[in-house]
Design a protein around this motif. Structure first.
Motif, PDB file in Angstrom:
ATOM      1  N   GLY A 174     -37.013  30.148 -10.521  1.00 53.82           N
ATOM      2  CA  GLY A 174     -35.996  30.185 -11.014  1.00 53.82           C
ATOM      3  C   GLY A 174     -35.783  29.540 -12.433  1.00 53.82           C
ATOM      4  N   ASN A 175     -34.746  29.171 -12.722  1.00 56.36           N
ATOM      5  CA  ASN A 175     -34.260  28.481 -13.923  1.00 56.36           C
ATOM      6  C   ASN A 175     -34.358  26.897 -14.084  1.00 56.36           C
ATOM      7  OD1 ASN A 175     -33.470  28.231 -16.718  1.00 56.36           O
ATOM      8  ND2 ASN A 175     -31.559  29.156 -16.382  1.00 56.36           N
ATOM      9  N   VAL A 176     -35.408  26.398 -14.776  1.00 54.24           N
ATOM     10  CA  VAL A 176     -35.745  25.003 -14.809  1.00 54.24           C
ATOM     11  C   VAL A 176     -34.449  23.934 -15.042  1.00 54.24           C
ATOM     12  CG1 VAL A 176     -37.942  25.090 -15.733  1.00 54.24           C
ATOM     13  CG2 VAL A 176     -36.096  24.755 -17.236  1.00 54.24           C
ATOM     14  N   ASN A 177     -34.115  23.051 -13.987  1.00 53.45           N
ATOM     15  CA  ASN A 177     -33.068  22.285 -14.001  1.00 53.45           C
ATOM     16  C   ASN A 177     -33.344  20.725 -13.914  1.00 53.45           C
ATOM     17  OD1 ASN A 177     -30.591  20.798 -12.763  1.00 53.45           O
ATOM     18  ND2 ASN A 177     -29.580  22.757 -13.003  1.00 53.45           N
ATOM     19  N   PRO A 178     -33.127  19.986 -15.051  1.00 54.38           N
ATOM     20  CA  PRO A 178     -33.459  18.778 -14.950  1.00 54.38           C
ATOM     21  C   PRO A 178     -32.939  17.855 -13.984  1.00 54.38           C
ATOM     22  CG  PRO A 178     -32.348  19.109 -17.076  1.00 54.38           C
ATOM     23  CD  PRO A 178     -32.852  20.453 -16.312  1.00 54.38           C
ATOM     24  N   TYR A 179     -31.307  18.066 -13.861  1.00 52.38           N
ATOM     25  CA  TYR A 179     -30.883  17.326 -12.798  1.00 52.38           C
ATOM     26  C   TYR A 179     -31.387  17.307 -11.392  1.00 52.38           C
ATOM     27  CZ  TYR A 179     -26.698  15.601 -10.644  1.00 52.38           C
ATOM     28  OH  TYR A 179     -25.741  14.671  -9.581  1.00 52.38           O
ATOM     29  N   TYR A 180     -31.400  18.655 -10.931  1.00 54.36           N
ATOM     30  CA  TYR A 180     -31.836  18.864  -9.611  1.00 54.36           C
ATOM     31  C   TYR A 180     -33.376  18.426  -9.484  1.00 54.36           C
ATOM     32  CZ  TYR A 180     -27.197  20.665  -8.576  1.00 54.36           C
ATOM     33  OH  TYR A 180     -25.840  20.830  -8.545  1.00 54.36           O
ATOM     34  N   THR A 181     -33.908  18.630 -10.401  1.00 54.39           N
ATOM     35  CA  THR A 181     -35.705  18.117 -10.393  1.00 54.39           C
ATOM     36  C   THR A 181     -35.286  16.308 -10.333  1.00 54.39           C
ATOM     37  OG1 THR A 181     -36.193  20.252 -11.741  1.00 54.39           O
ATOM     38  CG2 THR A 181     -37.670  18.058 -11.396  1.00 54.39           C
ATOM     39  N   ILE A 182     -34.932  15.763 -10.808  1.00 49.52           N
ATOM     40  CA  ILE A 182     -35.058  14.393 -10.880  1.00 49.52           C
ATOM     41  C   ILE A 182     -34.378  13.869  -9.461  1.00 49.52           C
ATOM     42  CG2 ILE A 182     -33.901  12.505 -11.718  1.00 49.52           C
ATOM     43  CD1 ILE A 182     -34.168  13.404 -14.428  1.00 49.52           C
ATOM     44  N   LEU A 183     -33.219  14.664  -8.810  1.00 48.47           N
ATOM     45  CA  LEU A 183     -32.830  14.292  -7.614  1.00 48.47           C
ATOM     46  C   LEU A 183     -33.518  14.595  -6.321  1.00 48.47           C
ATOM     47  CD1 LEU A 183     -28.755  15.009  -7.956  1.00 48.47           C
ATOM     48  CD2 LEU A 183     -29.975  12.935  -8.223  1.00 48.47           C
ATOM     49  N   GLU A 184     -34.351  15.372  -6.439  1.00 45.70           N
ATOM     50  CA  GLU A 184     -35.251  16.155  -5.447  1.00 45.70           C
ATOM     51  C   GLU A 184     -35.977  15.019  -4.490  1.00 45.70           C
ATOM     52  OE1 GLU A 184     -36.575  18.825  -2.553  1.00 45.70           O
ATOM     53  OE2 GLU A 184     -35.091  18.889  -4.677  1.00 45.70           O
ATOM     54  N   ASN A 185     -36.571  14.104  -5.127  1.00 50.46           N
ATOM     55  CA  ASN A 185     -37.140  13.099  -3.996  1.00 50.46           C
ATOM     56  C   ASN A 185     -36.467  11.762  -4.153  1.00 50.46           C
ATOM     57  OD1 ASN A 185     -39.651  14.676  -3.899  1.00 50.46           O
ATOM     58  ND2 ASN A 185     -40.286  14.215  -5.730  1.00 50.46           N
ATOM     59  N   ASN A 186     -35.066  11.831  -4.585  1.00 55.95           N
ATOM     60  CA  ASN A 186     -34.636  10.610  -4.502  1.00 55.95           C
ATOM     61  C   ASN A 186     -33.788  10.286  -3.170  1.00 55.95           C
ATOM     62  OD1 ASN A 186     -32.923  11.096  -7.782  1.00 55.95           O
ATOM     63  ND2 ASN A 186     -34.924  10.198  -7.352  1.00 55.95           N
ATOM     64  N   PRO A 187     -33.933   9.120  -2.927  1.00 57.38           N
ATOM     65  CA  PRO A 187     -33.193   8.297  -1.733  1.00 57.38           C
ATOM     66  C   PRO A 187     -31.685   8.965  -1.772  1.00 57.38           C
ATOM     67  CG  PRO A 187     -34.534   6.758  -2.302  1.00 57.38           C
ATOM     68  CD  PRO A 187     -34.296   7.800  -3.553  1.00 57.38           C
ATOM     69  N   THR A 188     -30.913   8.985  -0.627  1.00 52.34           N
ATOM     70  CA  THR A 188     -29.715   9.355  -0.593  1.00 52.34           C
ATOM     71  C   THR A 188     -28.850   7.827  -0.721  1.00 52.34           C
ATOM     72  OG1 THR A 188     -29.751   8.457   1.843  1.00 52.34           O
ATOM     73  CG2 THR A 188     -29.832  11.120   1.221  1.00 52.34           C
TER      74      THR A 188
END
Length: 208
Positions: A145-159
């Motif tokens: 898909g289309n690269v997305n920095p926001y969701y890429t950074i959030l991907e491994n983050n704790p809640t």
């Protein structure tokens, strides 16, 4: 551009071992196979989408497409004077060569946030963070898909990252329960003001 057996070996022997992530343009022939070096092992091919999210017809597709990124009429600085593409210091350019730096930039941003991340972790986060296009899941037109920095950074983050999801922890810290491996420090981290009457001033709060 020709291929060389030495190049994939160099990627494997040096770049991959040292955790480097390589993006390359898929090519601009409208073909159903991608150009070299995007087709080389250990290199991720990036296609070109227009501002409306549709694939630019010139963008090559096929096996090896990993992502797409904005690559049509991209504003850029230009060389001054007659040596440039325009008469001033700015121009627009396009193609998969304009798209691939966007993907490389997302990888670089992710690694700047998480310098300990491996090459594999970077790509997994980018795959999951990309905005899916075309058929669901991976396909050889849009890749993941289309690269997305926001969701890429959030991907491994704790809640419980921001004030809206802040977890007020009144029990002793237990590493087995709260994993801080991917914790970061940045602007807008939850502060005492997230809690009623600034309760966080006297108790611990969990955030990434």
């Amino acid at each position: 551009q020709g291929s060389s057996a030495a190049m994939p070996q160099a990627y494997e022997d040096r770049a991959v071992i040292n955790g480097m992530v390589h993006m390359a343009a898929t090519g601009n022939d409208g073909a159903t196979s991608i150009a070299y070096p995007a087709s080389a092992p250990y290199v991720y091919g990036v296609g070109n989408v227009r501002s409306d999210g549709t694939l630019n017809p010139s963008s090559n597709t096929g096996t090896g497409v990993q992502f797409v990124a904005p690559g049509t009429t991209v504003p850029s600085t230009d060389r001054t004077g007659v040596v440039g593409y325009s008469t001033n210091d700015y121009t627009n350019f396009g193609g998969t060569s304009a798209a691939s730096p966007h993907a490389a930039g997302v990888a670089a941003l992710f690694r700047s946030m998480y310098p300990f991340a491996t090459r594999a972790q970077t790509i997994v986060a980018m795959n999951a963070g990309a905005r899916d296009m075309g058929v669901a899941g991976y396909d050889t037109t849009f890749g993941w898909g289309n690269v997305n920095p926001y969701y890429t950074i959030l991907e491994n983050n704790p809640t419980n990252d921001n004030c809206s999801g802040f977890f007020f922890n009144t029990t002793p810290y237990n590493p087995a329960i709260l994993d801080t491996t991917w914790a970061t420090e940045r602007v807008f981290e939850p502060q005492a003001s997230c809690d009623l009457n600034a309760a966080g001033e006297v108790s611990s709060g969990w955030y990434r």
